[in-house]
Design a protein around this motif. Structure first.
Motif, PDB file in Angstrom:
ATOM      1  N   THR A 167       6.878 -14.539  10.925  1.00 45.06           N
ATOM      2  CA  THR A 167       6.690 -14.622  12.655  1.00 45.06           C
ATOM      3  C   THR A 167       5.300 -14.482  12.942  1.00 45.06           C
ATOM      4  OG1 THR A 167       6.327 -12.006  12.047  1.00 45.06           O
ATOM      5  CG2 THR A 167       8.671 -12.672  12.235  1.00 45.06           C
ATOM      6  N   VAL A 168       4.938 -15.360  12.711  1.00 41.23           N
ATOM      7  CA  VAL A 168       3.275 -15.327  12.867  1.00 41.23           C
ATOM      8  C   VAL A 168       3.337 -16.800  14.233  1.00 41.23           C
ATOM      9  CG1 VAL A 168       1.114 -16.720  12.192  1.00 41.23           C
ATOM     10  CG2 VAL A 168       1.444 -15.901  10.538  1.00 41.23           C
ATOM     11  N   ARG A 169       4.086 -17.318  14.613  1.00 48.74           N
ATOM     12  CA  ARG A 169       4.057 -18.393  15.487  1.00 48.74           C
ATOM     13  C   ARG A 169       4.974 -17.641  16.070  1.00 48.74           C
ATOM     14  NH1 ARG A 169       3.950 -24.227  13.439  1.00 48.74           N
ATOM     15  NH2 ARG A 169       2.611 -24.103  11.970  1.00 48.74           N
ATOM     16  N   THR A 170       5.952 -17.196  15.989  1.00 51.40           N
ATOM     17  CA  THR A 170       7.229 -16.534  16.745  1.00 51.40           C
ATOM     18  C   THR A 170       6.966 -15.024  17.834  1.00 51.40           C
ATOM     19  OG1 THR A 170       8.701 -15.904  15.625  1.00 51.40           O
ATOM     20  CG2 THR A 170       8.499 -18.289  15.732  1.00 51.40           C
ATOM     21  N   GLY A 171       5.745 -14.441  16.862  1.00 49.68           N
ATOM     22  CA  GLY A 171       6.301 -12.788  16.410  1.00 49.68           C
ATOM     23  C   GLY A 171       7.314 -12.539  17.033  1.00 49.68           C
ATOM     24  N   PRO A 172       7.485 -11.046  16.531  1.00 43.78           N
ATOM     25  CA  PRO A 172       6.817 -10.390  16.868  1.00 43.78           C
ATOM     26  C   PRO A 172       6.115  -9.912  15.779  1.00 43.78           C
ATOM     27  CG  PRO A 172       8.176  -9.076  15.963  1.00 43.78           C
ATOM     28  CD  PRO A 172       9.039  -9.958  15.705  1.00 43.78           C
ATOM     29  N   ARG A 173       4.364  -9.651  16.052  1.00 41.75           N
ATOM     30  CA  ARG A 173       2.865  -9.733  14.992  1.00 41.75           C
ATOM     31  C   ARG A 173       3.962  -8.150  14.627  1.00 41.75           C
ATOM     32  NH1 ARG A 173      -2.803  -7.306  17.235  1.00 41.75           N
ATOM     33  NH2 ARG A 173      -3.668  -6.958  15.434  1.00 41.75           N
ATOM     34  N   VAL A 174       3.008  -8.166  12.847  1.00 38.67           N
ATOM     35  CA  VAL A 174       3.502  -7.520  11.980  1.00 38.67           C
ATOM     36  C   VAL A 174       2.073  -6.964  11.069  1.00 38.67           C
ATOM     37  CG1 VAL A 174       5.096  -6.620  10.028  1.00 38.67           C
ATOM     38  CG2 VAL A 174       5.611  -8.473  11.575  1.00 38.67           C
ATOM     39  N   ASP A 175       1.706  -5.354  10.936  1.00 34.61           N
ATOM     40  CA  ASP A 175       0.681  -5.897  10.343  1.00 34.61           C
ATOM     41  C   ASP A 175       0.729  -4.698   9.470  1.00 34.61           C
ATOM     42  OD1 ASP A 175      -2.047  -7.153  11.767  1.00 34.61           O
ATOM     43  OD2 ASP A 175      -0.803  -5.618  13.474  1.00 34.61           O
ATOM     44  N   ILE A 176       0.360  -4.841   8.484  1.00 37.60           N
ATOM     45  CA  ILE A 176       0.531  -3.868   7.405  1.00 37.60           C
ATOM     46  C   ILE A 176      -0.792  -2.973   6.654  1.00 37.60           C
ATOM     47  CG2 ILE A 176       0.740  -3.696   3.812  1.00 37.60           C
ATOM     48  CD1 ILE A 176       2.679  -6.623   5.163  1.00 37.60           C
ATOM     49  N   LEU A 177      -0.837  -1.839   7.243  1.00 32.81           N
ATOM     50  CA  LEU A 177      -2.051  -1.145   6.884  1.00 32.81           C
ATOM     51  C   LEU A 177      -2.251   0.178   5.685  1.00 32.81           C
ATOM     52  CD1 LEU A 177      -2.180  -0.134  11.004  1.00 32.81           C
ATOM     53  CD2 LEU A 177      -3.102  -2.378   9.698  1.00 32.81           C
ATOM     54  N   THR A 178      -3.218   0.307   5.423  1.00 30.00           N
ATOM     55  CA  THR A 178      -3.524   0.892   4.139  1.00 30.00           C
ATOM     56  C   THR A 178      -4.204   1.831   4.674  1.00 30.00           C
ATOM     57  OG1 THR A 178      -3.500  -1.072   2.756  1.00 30.00           O
ATOM     58  CG2 THR A 178      -4.309   1.257   1.203  1.00 30.00           C
ATOM     59  N   PRO A 179      -3.566   3.303   4.863  1.00 31.17           N
ATOM     60  CA  PRO A 179      -4.615   4.446   5.175  1.00 31.17           C
ATOM     61  C   PRO A 179      -5.096   5.586   3.853  1.00 31.17           C
ATOM     62  CG  PRO A 179      -1.703   4.808   5.946  1.00 31.17           C
ATOM     63  CD  PRO A 179      -1.782   3.324   4.690  1.00 31.17           C
ATOM     64  N   PRO A 180      -6.497   5.640   4.518  1.00 36.31           N
ATOM     65  CA  PRO A 180      -6.776   6.651   3.574  1.00 36.31           C
ATOM     66  C   PRO A 180      -6.116   7.513   3.121  1.00 36.31           C
ATOM     67  CG  PRO A 180      -7.659   7.266   5.670  1.00 36.31           C
ATOM     68  CD  PRO A 180      -6.364   6.290   6.100  1.00 36.31           C
ATOM     69  N   PRO A 181      -6.687   8.183   1.926  1.00 33.57           N
ATOM     70  CA  PRO A 181      -6.197   9.250   1.535  1.00 33.57           C
ATOM     71  C   PRO A 181      -5.845  10.721   2.597  1.00 33.57           C
ATOM     72  CG  PRO A 181      -7.299   9.246   0.055  1.00 33.57           C
ATOM     73  CD  PRO A 181      -7.955   8.325   0.997  1.00 33.57           C
ATOM     74  N   MET A 182      -4.538  11.191   3.010  1.00 33.42           N
ATOM     75  CA  MET A 182      -4.257  12.001   4.142  1.00 33.42           C
ATOM     76  C   MET A 182      -3.583  13.368   2.934  1.00 33.42           C
ATOM     77  SD  MET A 182      -3.152   9.615   7.140  1.00 33.42           S
ATOM     78  CE  MET A 182      -2.279   8.975   5.889  1.00 33.42           C
ATOM     79  N   PRO A 183      -3.650  15.218   4.025  1.00 33.49           N
ATOM     80  CA  PRO A 183      -3.154  16.052   3.618  1.00 33.49           C
ATOM     81  C   PRO A 183      -2.230  15.607   3.841  1.00 33.49           C
ATOM     82  CG  PRO A 183      -4.696  16.309   5.160  1.00 33.49           C
ATOM     83  CD  PRO A 183      -5.100  15.175   4.577  1.00 33.49           C
ATOM     84  N   THR A 184      -1.060  14.951   3.146  1.00 33.71           N
ATOM     85  CA  THR A 184       0.858  15.010   3.906  1.00 33.71           C
ATOM     86  C   THR A 184       1.238  15.208   2.810  1.00 33.71           C
ATOM     87  OG1 THR A 184       0.321  12.975   2.906  1.00 33.71           O
ATOM     88  CG2 THR A 184      -0.035  12.850   5.149  1.00 33.71           C
ATOM     89  N   ALA A 185       2.392  15.882   3.203  1.00 32.04           N
ATOM     90  CA  ALA A 185       3.992  16.481   2.132  1.00 32.04           C
ATOM     91  C   ALA A 185       3.622  16.115   0.940  1.00 32.04           C
ATOM     92  CB  ALA A 185       4.299  17.405   2.652  1.00 32.04           C
ATOM     93  N   THR A 186       3.426  14.328   1.080  1.00 37.92           N
ATOM     94  CA  THR A 186       3.704  13.432   0.046  1.00 37.92           C
ATOM     95  C   THR A 186       2.318  13.489  -1.311  1.00 37.92           C
ATOM     96  OG1 THR A 186       5.055  11.825   1.721  1.00 37.92           O
ATOM     97  CG2 THR A 186       3.766  10.683  -0.284  1.00 37.92           C
ATOM     98  N   ARG A 187       1.699  12.913  -0.709  1.00 35.49           N
ATOM     99  CA  ARG A 187       0.206  13.490  -1.029  1.00 35.49           C
ATOM    100  C   ARG A 187       0.012  14.209  -2.498  1.00 35.49           C
ATOM    101  NH1 ARG A 187      -3.731  10.304  -2.583  1.00 35.49           N
ATOM    102  NH2 ARG A 187      -5.370  11.421  -3.445  1.00 35.49           N
ATOM    103  N   ALA A 188       1.213  16.374  -1.684  1.00 35.96           N
ATOM    104  CA  ALA A 188       0.634  17.097  -2.266  1.00 35.96           C
ATOM    105  C   ALA A 188       1.369  17.091  -3.099  1.00 35.96           C
ATOM    106  CB  ALA A 188       1.352  17.752  -1.171  1.00 35.96           C
ATOM    107  N   ARG A 189       2.451  16.450  -3.090  1.00 32.90           N
ATOM    108  CA  ARG A 189       3.807  15.911  -4.018  1.00 32.90           C
ATOM    109  C   ARG A 189       3.407  15.681  -5.251  1.00 32.90           C
ATOM    110  NH1 ARG A 189       9.773  14.160  -2.677  1.00 32.90           N
ATOM    111  NH2 ARG A 189       9.916  15.912  -4.991  1.00 32.90           N
ATOM    112  N   PHE A 190       2.942  14.318  -5.608  1.00 34.21           N
ATOM    113  CA  PHE A 190       2.155  13.477  -6.369  1.00 34.21           C
ATOM    114  C   PHE A 190       0.551  14.604  -6.848  1.00 34.21           C
ATOM    115  CE2 PHE A 190       3.565   9.781  -4.119  1.00 34.21           C
ATOM    116  CZ  PHE A 190       4.489   9.588  -4.553  1.00 34.21           C
ATOM    117  N   PHE A 191      -0.130  15.235  -6.140  1.00 34.84           N
ATOM    118  CA  PHE A 191      -1.860  16.175  -6.219  1.00 34.84           C
ATOM    119  C   PHE A 191      -1.444  17.659  -5.963  1.00 34.84           C
ATOM    120  CE2 PHE A 191      -2.379  11.261  -5.624  1.00 34.84           C
ATOM    121  CZ  PHE A 191      -2.638  10.375  -6.894  1.00 34.84           C
TER     122      PHE A 191
END
Length: 213
Positions: A167-191
């Motif tokens: 979709t680079v030329r046609t859109g929509p724009r797609v962004d892939i982001l890497t969040p920092p470590p956060m105090p989420t329930a998901t992370r709490a299950r891992f650590f």
């Protein structure tokens, strides 16, 4: 024209933080299975002067997702932004001991539902003046004990990267982001023993991620 932000996985963690931050400029369509958490999110959004539509749905149910996307189309005709935060965090386990049900659920939520949603949400984003989709990477593929989560999260991001390239030329724009470590329930299950005070608050992470796109 009202700006619409669709947040899948909006009930807590980064999804809820993004919803609250985006509510300053968008009407939020908040999708999650936990009704109580969605209602609490709605209370916070309304208290800040924003508005939201709550969609207590399971993203693995194609009929429900089709109904949701049709409802967005019929009411607003478009979606300006889609932030896909829904994820299944399977318990950590050595690869030979990954539970079959956990693996199946990981595939259903992290991969199959993502592919289905891309198909359904793409026309809504294409109908917006500058439609944008956000995905959030957590690169753990190949790490020990992360077999089910790492493999299916990597597959999810691979889908997003293909859509991004297409979709680079046609859109929509797609962004892939890497969040920092956060105090989420998901992370709490891992650590579970981690000092959560050292992690980046979800609201702060949401602010920084949105500023970068």
């Amino acid at each position: 024209m009202t700006k619409i932000a669709l947040i899948t996985g909006a009930s807590r963690g980064l999804g809820a933080a993004l919803a609250e931050r985006l509510a300053a400029t968008h009407h939020i369509v908040a999708v999650a299975k936990t009704v109580g958490a969605l209602e609490e999110l709605d209370d916070r959004i309304q208290a800040a002067g924003g508005s939201a539509t709550l969609a207590p749905m399971d993203i693995t149910k194609p009929d429900a997702m089709a109904q949701l996307c049709r409802g967005i189309h019929d009411r607003w005709g478009h979606a300006d932004l889609w932030a896909h935060c829904a994820i299944h965090a399977a318990p950590l386990a050595p690869a030979p001991h990954v539970d079959a049900k956990d693996m199946a659920r990981s595939v259903a939520i992290n991969v199959t539902a993502t592919a289905t949603l891309i198909q359904m949400v793409a026309p809504l984003l294409e109908a917006a003046p500058d439609g944008q989709a956000l995905f959030f990477d957590d690169p753990r593929a190949g790490q020990k004990f992360f077999g089910a989560y790492g493999a299916t999260k990597a597959a999810q991001i691979a889908l997003a990267r293909s859509w991004q390239a297409e979709t680079v030329r046609t859109g929509p724009r797609v962004d892939i982001l890497t969040p920092p470590p956060m105090p989420t329930a998901t992370r709490a299950r891992f650590f579970p023993g981690e000092d959560r005070s050292l992690l980046t608050p979800c609201a702060e992470a949401a602010e920084a991620l949105l500023a970068g796109v």
